[in-house]
Design an enzyme around this catalytic site. Structure first.
Site, PDB file in Angstrom:
ATOM      1  N   ASP A  11      48.791   4.994  58.334  1.00 55.08           N
ATOM      2  CA  ASP A  11      47.732   4.085  58.060  1.00 55.08           C
ATOM      3  C   ASP A  11      46.485   4.982  57.372  1.00 55.08           C
ATOM      4  O   ASP A  11      46.316   6.009  57.979  1.00 55.08           O
ATOM      5  CB  ASP A  11      47.229   3.124  59.070  1.00 55.08           C
ATOM      6  CG  ASP A  11      46.446   1.763  58.318  1.00 55.08           C
ATOM      7  OD1 ASP A  11      45.730   1.780  57.815  1.00 55.08           O
ATOM      8  OD2 ASP A  11      47.117   0.773  58.750  1.00 55.08           O
ATOM      9  N   LYS A  35      53.330  -8.483  44.675  1.00 53.34           N
ATOM     10  CA  LYS A  35      54.506  -9.042  45.497  1.00 53.34           C
ATOM     11  C   LYS A  35      55.767  -9.213  44.607  1.00 53.34           C
ATOM     12  O   LYS A  35      56.687  -8.943  44.953  1.00 53.34           O
ATOM     13  CB  LYS A  35      54.146 -10.416  46.500  1.00 53.34           C
ATOM     14  CG  LYS A  35      53.132  -9.808  47.578  1.00 53.34           C
ATOM     15  CD  LYS A  35      53.639  -8.724  48.466  1.00 53.34           C
ATOM     16  CE  LYS A  35      52.918  -8.475  49.655  1.00 53.34           C
ATOM     17  NZ  LYS A  35      53.229  -7.484  50.215  1.00 53.34           N
ATOM     18  N   TYR A  71      47.458 -10.483  43.797  1.00 54.66           N
ATOM     19  CA  TYR A  71      48.164 -10.523  44.901  1.00 54.66           C
ATOM     20  C   TYR A  71      49.717 -10.764  44.575  1.00 54.66           C
ATOM     21  O   TYR A  71      50.878 -10.115  45.018  1.00 54.66           O
ATOM     22  CB  TYR A  71      47.837 -11.307  45.874  1.00 54.66           C
ATOM     23  CG  TYR A  71      48.384 -11.028  47.382  1.00 54.66           C
ATOM     24  CD1 TYR A  71      48.663  -9.889  48.257  1.00 54.66           C
ATOM     25  CD2 TYR A  71      49.225 -12.045  47.720  1.00 54.66           C
ATOM     26  CE1 TYR A  71      49.263  -9.815  49.158  1.00 54.66           C
ATOM     27  CE2 TYR A  71      49.882 -11.986  48.995  1.00 54.66           C
ATOM     28  CZ  TYR A  71      49.903 -10.759  49.761  1.00 54.66           C
ATOM     29  OH  TYR A  71      50.387 -10.849  51.080  1.00 54.66           O
ATOM     30  N   VAL A  82      48.639   5.639  50.915  1.00 56.60           N
ATOM     31  CA  VAL A  82      49.747   5.516  50.343  1.00 56.60           C
ATOM     32  C   VAL A  82      50.004   5.491  48.746  1.00 56.60           C
ATOM     33  O   VAL A  82      50.714   5.653  48.108  1.00 56.60           O
ATOM     34  CB  VAL A  82      50.663   4.064  50.635  1.00 56.60           C
ATOM     35  CG1 VAL A  82      51.113   4.136  52.227  1.00 56.60           C
ATOM     36  CG2 VAL A  82      49.817   2.921  50.085  1.00 56.60           C
ATOM     37  N   LEU A 123      51.617 -17.833  55.350  1.00 56.05           N
ATOM     38  CA  LEU A 123      50.522 -17.570  55.977  1.00 56.05           C
ATOM     39  C   LEU A 123      50.685 -17.322  57.445  1.00 56.05           C
ATOM     40  O   LEU A 123      51.487 -18.347  58.061  1.00 56.05           O
ATOM     41  CB  LEU A 123      49.507 -18.944  55.749  1.00 56.05           C
ATOM     42  CG  LEU A 123      48.168 -18.458  56.325  1.00 56.05           C
ATOM     43  CD1 LEU A 123      47.668 -17.256  55.788  1.00 56.05           C
ATOM     44  CD2 LEU A 123      47.192 -19.773  56.288  1.00 56.05           C
ATOM     45  N   VAL A 124      50.083 -16.376  57.759  1.00 56.42           N
ATOM     46  CA  VAL A 124      50.673 -15.905  59.255  1.00 56.42           C
ATOM     47  C   VAL A 124      49.295 -16.148  60.070  1.00 56.42           C
ATOM     48  O   VAL A 124      48.137 -15.806  59.934  1.00 56.42           O
ATOM     49  CB  VAL A 124      50.853 -14.267  59.492  1.00 56.42           C
ATOM     50  CG1 VAL A 124      51.339 -13.940  61.028  1.00 56.42           C
ATOM     51  CG2 VAL A 124      52.363 -14.162  58.843  1.00 56.42           C
TER      52      VAL A 124
HETATM   53  N1  LIG Z   1      48.935 -12.145  56.794  1.00 55.28           N
HETATM   54  C1  LIG Z   1      49.585 -13.016  56.155  1.00 55.28           C
HETATM   55  O1  LIG Z   1      49.551 -14.260  56.258  1.00 55.28           O
HETATM   56  C2  LIG Z   1      50.772 -12.321  55.347  1.00 55.28           C
HETATM   57  C3  LIG Z   1      51.597 -13.225  54.745  1.00 55.28           C
HETATM   58  C4  LIG Z   1      52.535 -13.019  53.773  1.00 55.28           C
HETATM   59  C5  LIG Z   1      52.889 -11.368  53.746  1.00 55.28           C
HETATM   60  N2  LIG Z   1      52.034 -10.739  54.431  1.00 55.28           N
HETATM   61  C6  LIG Z   1      52.145  -9.411  54.096  1.00 55.28           C
HETATM   62  O2  LIG Z   1      52.468  -8.577  55.197  1.00 55.28           O
HETATM   63  C7  LIG Z   1      51.762  -7.262  55.333  1.00 55.28           C
HETATM   64  C8  LIG Z   1      50.817  -6.849  56.337  1.00 55.28           C
HETATM   65  O3  LIG Z   1      49.832  -7.906  56.121  1.00 55.28           O
HETATM   66  P1  LIG Z   1      48.676  -8.022  56.958  1.00 55.28           P
HETATM   67  O4  LIG Z   1      48.135  -9.362  57.047  1.00 55.28           O
HETATM   68  O5  LIG Z   1      49.156  -7.576  58.380  1.00 55.28           O
HETATM   69  O6  LIG Z   1      47.582  -7.103  56.423  1.00 55.28           O
HETATM   70  P2  LIG Z   1      46.194  -6.190  57.213  1.00 55.28           P
HETATM   71  O7  LIG Z   1      45.233  -6.482  56.141  1.00 55.28           O
HETATM   72  O8  LIG Z   1      45.876  -6.948  58.550  1.00 55.28           O
HETATM   73  O9  LIG Z   1      46.702  -4.786  57.145  1.00 55.28           O
HETATM   74  C9  LIG Z   1      46.860  -4.079  56.236  1.00 55.28           C
HETATM   75  C10 LIG Z   1      47.016  -2.629  56.699  1.00 55.28           C
HETATM   76  O10 LIG Z   1      47.206  -1.741  55.555  1.00 55.28           O
HETATM   77  C11 LIG Z   1      46.313  -0.678  55.841  1.00 55.28           C
HETATM   78  N3  LIG Z   1      46.064   0.220  54.156  1.00 55.28           N
HETATM   79  C12 LIG Z   1      45.403  -0.550  53.326  1.00 55.28           C
HETATM   80  N4  LIG Z   1      45.296   0.603  52.332  1.00 55.28           N
HETATM   81  C13 LIG Z   1      46.040   1.455  52.640  1.00 55.28           C
HETATM   82  C14 LIG Z   1      46.492   2.742  51.992  1.00 55.28           C
HETATM   83  N5  LIG Z   1      45.862   2.871  50.614  1.00 55.28           N
HETATM   84  N6  LIG Z   1      47.019   3.474  52.619  1.00 55.28           N
HETATM   85  C15 LIG Z   1      47.782   2.913  53.823  1.00 55.28           C
HETATM   86  N7  LIG Z   1      47.591   2.035  54.417  1.00 55.28           N
HETATM   87  C16 LIG Z   1      46.554   1.205  53.914  1.00 55.28           C
HETATM   88  C17 LIG Z   1      45.296  -1.357  56.179  1.00 55.28           C
HETATM   89  O11 LIG Z   1      44.168  -0.103  56.702  1.00 55.28           O
HETATM   90  C18 LIG Z   1      45.649  -2.082  57.195  1.00 55.28           C
HETATM   91  O12 LIG Z   1      45.945  -1.617  58.415  1.00 55.28           O
HETATM   92  C19 LIG Z   1      51.336  -6.966  53.855  1.00 55.28           C
HETATM   93  O13 LIG Z   1      52.338  -6.414  53.014  1.00 55.28           O
HETATM   94  C20 LIG Z   1      51.124  -8.521  53.380  1.00 55.28           C
HETATM   95  O14 LIG Z   1      51.192  -8.759  51.938  1.00 55.28           O
HETATM   96  C21 LIG Z   1      51.141 -11.051  55.134  1.00 55.28           C
END
Ligand SMILES: NC(=O)c1ccc[n+]([C@@H]2O[C@H](COP(=O)([O-])OP(=O)(O)OC[C@H]3O[C@@H](n4cnc5c(N)ncnc54)[C@H](O)[C@@H]3O)[C@@H](O)[C@H]2O)c1
Length: 266
Positions: A51, A174, A170, A76, A202-203
């Site tokens: 991270d 995706k 976004y 990343v 949405l989670v």
């Molecule tokens: N939360 C939802 O409802 C939901 C729904 C559909 C898909 N998703 C997908 O699930 C995945 C996780 O989502 P989430 O809600 O847990 O996200 P989150 O925002 O809670 O966590 C994202 C993480 O990515 C890290 N990050 C950001 N920029 C970075 C970089 N440049 N290098 C390395 N790490 C970096 C952040 O520090 C964080 O820990 C994502 O791909 C998101 O698009 C989430």
């Protein structure tokens, strides 16, 4: 009568394998990455918890429960840092078999119409979610190819599938992730590497809880749209993620797998 061997089936199906999960610190939104890291460790994998923010609390929590985990700082979007992350996985655990491209920014940027799109924000969302996934795959694939087997799981979103308006950054990112999944599945398949997208909607999580509570009509609408009219929690995604990372799913590649309790049918 059930076969005894089924009753004693080994559930640690990732024993001996090494996984990298990006965005696996306790993220600000759903923190799915930390749940994925924990699920892979529980299934027997050694896990690189990667991270841009400090991921050591997640790695330490996994080690405290008997797992094998190391925290690695990475941005990343930085090719050199991503290559160093992959090298670290090999240095610490001896190999690299599984990559989960989970890191993201921008999922909670307020909706804006095209005319008001902040192009710098758009670029950043693409850089982390899409370019970052490409760079991580570029670093991981040759290491997987050396073993003749590997799994890349790109985390996707059903917002892309439904064309959610006013979220161009976004949704475009995706959409690119799914295109990447399909192209890499064909390119890397001959080397034994499977590439899939695991998507959801949405989670629900503690951070989302307050926002959910403030809008009960929205929560009711989201639940009602699901064949199983419940919330989707981070734990709901752990099983599908482990399956897609395990040899049990070796016939599945290039796919968009949705775990959202039946809101979207693919
Ligand atoms: N939360 C939802 O409802 C939901 C729904 C559909 C898909 N998703 C997908 O699930 C995945 C996780 O989502 P989430 O809600 O847990 O996200 P989150 O925002 O809670 O966590 C994202 C993480 O990515 C890290 N990050 C950001 N920029 C970075 C970089 N440049 N290098 C390395 N790490 C970096 C952040 O520090 C964080 O820990 C994502 O791909 C998101 O698009 C989430």
């Amino acid at each position: 009568m059930p076969d005894d061997s089924l009753l004693h089936r080994d559930t640690r199906r990732l024993d001996g394998l090494v996984a990298v999960v990006t965005g696996a610190a306790f993220g600000p939104k759903a923190a799915l990455g930390s749940v994925f890291a924990a699920a892979l460790a529980a299934a027997g994998a050694s896990v690189v918890v990667a991270d841009i923010v400090d991921a050591e609390p997640v790695a330490a929590a996994l080690r405290a429960k008997g797992g094998r985990a190391v925290a690695v700082p990475v941005d990343v979007t930085d090719e050199g840092a991503v290559e160093a992350m992959a090298a670290k996985a090999e240095e610490v655990f001896g190999r690299l078999d599984i990559l989960v491209n989970n890191a993201v920014v921008g999922s909670n940027i307020p909706p804006v119409p095209l005319a008001e799109l902040d192009v710098a924000a758009f670029d950043r969302v693409i850089a982390v979610g899409l370019r970052g996934s490409v760079l991580c795959a570029k670093a991981a694939a040759p290491r997987m190819a050396r073993n003749g087997w590997g799994k890349i799981v790109n985390i996707g979103s059903t917002t892309m599938q439904e064309g959610l308006p006013n979220r161009l950054h976004y949704v475009s990112m995706k959409g690119g992730v799914l295109a990447l999944t399909r192209a890499l599945a064909r390119e890397l398949g001959p080397q034994g590497i499977r590439v899939n997208t695991l998507a959801t909607g949405l989670v629900a999580n503690p951070a989302a809880g307050a926002a959910f509570a403030a809008r009960p009509e929205l929560v009711a609408k989201i639940r009602a749209a699901r064949a199983i009219p419940e919330d989707v929690t981070p734990d709901d995604l752990a099983g599908p993620l482990v399956f897609l990372c395990s040899p049990e799913s070796d016939a599945i590649t290039g796919q968009f797998i949705v775990a959202d309790k039946g809101a979207h049918f693919t």
